[in-house]
Design an enzyme around this catalytic site. Structure first.
Site, PDB file in Angstrom:
ATOM      1  N   PHE A 111     -23.018  31.722  50.373  1.00 57.73           N
ATOM      2  CA  PHE A 111     -23.650  30.502  49.882  1.00 57.73           C
ATOM      3  C   PHE A 111     -24.855  30.171  50.756  1.00 57.73           C
ATOM      4  O   PHE A 111     -24.853  30.430  51.963  1.00 57.73           O
ATOM      5  CB  PHE A 111     -22.672  29.325  49.914  1.00 57.73           C
ATOM      6  N   THR A 133     -18.056  35.288  48.860  1.00 62.04           N
ATOM      7  CA  THR A 133     -19.312  34.788  48.305  1.00 62.04           C
ATOM      8  C   THR A 133     -20.162  34.234  49.436  1.00 62.04           C
ATOM      9  O   THR A 133     -19.667  33.517  50.309  1.00 62.04           O
ATOM     10  CB  THR A 133     -19.077  33.693  47.247  1.00 62.04           C
TER      11      THR A 133
END
Length: 680
Positions: A546, A544
């Site tokens: 961020f 992921t």
């Protein structure tokens, strides 16, 4: 007329154009827009525009057809943002994508009354305090206000809660009493065409709220604004307050159709006064909400703690509780119109008058505080600690929008949000938030591998588990592992951290959560966690990305607004960083070759695109928003491993500003989301 200057014009040639125009009797205003630098020349058109067009440094000349010159869209196509600064050094912007609320009593009556109202409206979300010290009343026997003493009381109450003050000026003779205290002057409906007063107030150079006259047409209203603009102020806010018609059910007839009409005719912000429009307390909130739905930039409403005893307009004044509910309703409605409500950021320590400063609400001023969505132990919190090497406080929020508002209101120094997952794709909600919250932009980025674990309470085992809690995406990403246990019931949760905290609260060996191992460290109340299995995700290449977001550092530069938080990140994060990146969102024009022209902008600037993605624009069929990350040249990257140097920032601004200008030519809409570096 509007004179568009050539992009390569130098200061000497610019001065030559200015001198020529002034010699011909024009008043010249320089306006720096997102695409061009222009001169607005106001005066009697006594020359042939071609005389100006042939001057060195002039790109083209656009005659203004409207009788109101400086207020027209022809004069300035970008929306004007009126800025007002409070006593805490915080800037409130009216216009653009933000919705503001101004509140307070009709008249200043005494100190206790003003402090009580100021405390309540500030807590509810008002960003400015209104109150009349000099009152123009229909009857000479009605309360006329406290005069100069009322101005001082109003200012003292505003300062106590960080609220700039708005008050009406009824005579130029009152300027000496008001000049040192008033942040925003208000010209009332009865004085909209008091041209001598308009000239005097405009010459002060301060922001002015101009209310529409009782029976004024929109053109007459804009001509009154022209008096203010041509006299010296650049900051005029138009206020629709209802017009006089034959209808007697309400005090006036609120002309909400004026809002979209004005948006097409003028660049000035537009707010609405529903209190004076309807004159009936319980009719004010629905008309305030209607104003927000119609696209207004804010409201100005009357609020009184004891309206039944008010010396002026008590019947139309809201109780504080009504105003608080109205603000909550606007919070829900505003995003539907592409706007977000503005809040005053809390001070490090309120005055004695302000009283109860909440330490939790003021964490941002004590140390580095990073907000995130979810409960303790969320992957976002883990990524934030990785980005800042653990040296920070974290503040959990209920959802992504709350994260953005927490940063916007100053309750956290920064925040971390997910923007893209290698398996699930982009988080479009956060792209929408980056566009909606125009005072926030990207300040940093980090990629983190997502490793799922099965967590339960002490004493649990794979054999005792009967129910598994987690976010739907996490359940899907662990489907192979879950298929080995078909007897387990799967329960969806808002987040993986919420799932872990739910299991901790249940303290039941039959319950387990799929979350990060970090979430196991956040079990509280003496409940001990048991990590039953790690690495249960289907695909180990689950990453992921961020983003660190923060308030903009250079809001005064709209063409390259968000190099936000860059200094703050450079100071507080010690990790080595990669290339400098600029992120954009744009809507290409619906015409042949538009996307090719957009992409050629980056090619001409020798900028490498590392990402390009599109999706339909919600509610606008066949229009698409494109998202792109542009890797800026190596010469802009820092060499000391602590961020970006000041000279590199300036160079990045210049290059990105050129990219924005190029995109504008081929796009209907362009947003610069941030200029930042990524932790390696």
């Amino acid at each position: 007329m509007v004179i568009v200057l050539k992009k390569e014009i130098d200061e000497r040639r610019k001065d030559e154009v200015r001198s020529f125009l002034e010699a011909k009797g024009f008043r010249v205003n320089e306006i720096r827009g997102e695409e061009d630098t222009i001169f607005g020349a106001v005066g009697k058109l006594s020359i042939d525009p071609r005389e100006v067009e042939i001057l060195s440094g002039v790109e083209r000349v656009i005659p203004i057809s409207k009788p109101y010159k400086m207020a027209s869209r022809e004069f300035k196509k970008d929306n004007t943002l009126v800025e007002v600064t409070n006593n805490r050094g915080q800037t409130i912007r009216i216009g653009g994508s933000r919705f503001i609320s101004i509140a307070g009593p009709c008249a200043v009556e005494h100190k206790e009354q003003m402090f009580d109202v100021a405390r309540r409206v500030a807590a509810a979300g008002a960003v400015m305090l209104r109150g009349g010290a000099f009152k123009p009343r229909t009857s000479p026997y009605a309360f006329q206000g406290l005069g100069a003493e009322g101005i001082k009381i109003l200012k003292e109450a505003g300062n106590a809660f960080g609220l700039p003050i708005v008050t009406e000026i009824v005579s130029a003779d009152h300027i000496p009493d008001m000049i040192d205290y008033v942040d925003v002057y208000q010209i009332g409906a009865r004085n909209m065409q008091n041209f001598e007063l308009l000239k005097k107030v405009g010459a002060l150079g301060k922001p002015v709220i101009l209310k529409r006259g009782l029976s004024a047409t929109i053109e007459e209203w804009l001509m009154a604004a022209e008096y203010l603009l041509s006299s010296g102020t650049d900051d005029v806010i138009l206020c629709e307050r209802g017009i006089r018609t034959y209808e007697k059910a309400t005090r006036n007839t609120l002309d909400l159709s004026a809002i979209p009409v004005l948006k097409s005719l003028t660049h000035l912000p537009v707010i609405v006064d529903p209190s004076h429009a309807v004159g009936i307390r319980d009719k004010v909130p629905p008309m305030a909400l209607a104003a927000a739905a119609a696209g207004a930039d804010g409201i100005i409403v009357e609020v009184h703690c004891t309206p039944d005893t008010a010396l002026s307009d008590g019947a139309q004044s809201l109780y504080p509780e009504q105003f608080e509910k109205l603000m909550r309703d606007i919070d829900v409605l505003a995003p539907l119109t592409g706007k977000e409500t503005v809040r005053i950021r809390p001070a490090a320590a309120d005055t004695d008058a302000g009283k109860n400063a909440n330490r939790q609400e003021n964490k941002a001023f004590d140390s580095l505080c990073c907000a995130f969505a979810g409960s303790r132990g969320a992957y976002a919190e883990q990524a934030a600690r990785l980005y800042f090497d653990g040296a920070l406080e974290t503040l959990p929020c209920s959802n992504f929008r709350d994260v953005f508002r927490t940063v916007s209101e100053g309750r956290a120094s920064c925040a971390i949000i997910p923007i893209e997952n290698s398996l699930a794709g982009s988080v479009y909600e956060n792209y929408d938030n980056l566009i909606r919250f125009s005072d926030i932009s990207i300040a940093g980025s980090i990629k983190m591998r997502i490793e799922h674990a099965l967590i339960a309470c002490e004493g649990a085992s794979l054999d005792t588990v009967k129910t598994v809690y987690s976010h739907p995406q996490a359940l899907a990403q662990c489907s192979d592992f879950l298929a080995l246990h078909p007897e387990w019931e799967q329960v969806e949760c808002p987040s993986t951290s919420y799932a872990a905290s739910s299991v901790a609260k249940k303290n039941d060996i039959h319950c387990a959560a799929i979350a990060s191992q970090h979430a196991a460290l956040c079990f509280k109340g003496g409940v001990k966690p048991e990590v039953l299995k790690t690495g249960i995700e289907n695909n180990p290449r689950n990453y992921t990305r961020f983003l660190i977001i923060a308030l903009n550092e250079r809001p005064e530069q709209p063409s390259a607004q968000p190099l936000a938080g860059c200094t703050f990140v450079r100071r507080l994060a010690e990790q080595n960083r990669g290339a400098l990146t600029a992120s954009f969102a744009f809507v290409a024009k619906n015409e042949s070759g538009a996307l090719r022209r957009c992409l050629s902008v980056f090619e001409e600037l020798h900028v490498n695109l590392t990402r390009l993605e599109s999706r339909p624009v919600q509610g606008q069929p066949w229009r698409y928003m494109f998202y792109t990350d542009a890797e800026l040249p190596d010469s802009f990257s820092a060499s000391d491993g602590t961020g970006v140097s000041a000279s590199a920032e300036d160079a990045a601004y210049l290059l990105v500003g050129q990219a924005v200008e190029g995109l504008k030519a081929a796009c209907d809409e362009v947003h610069l989301l941030g200029i930042y570096t990524e932790v390696n």
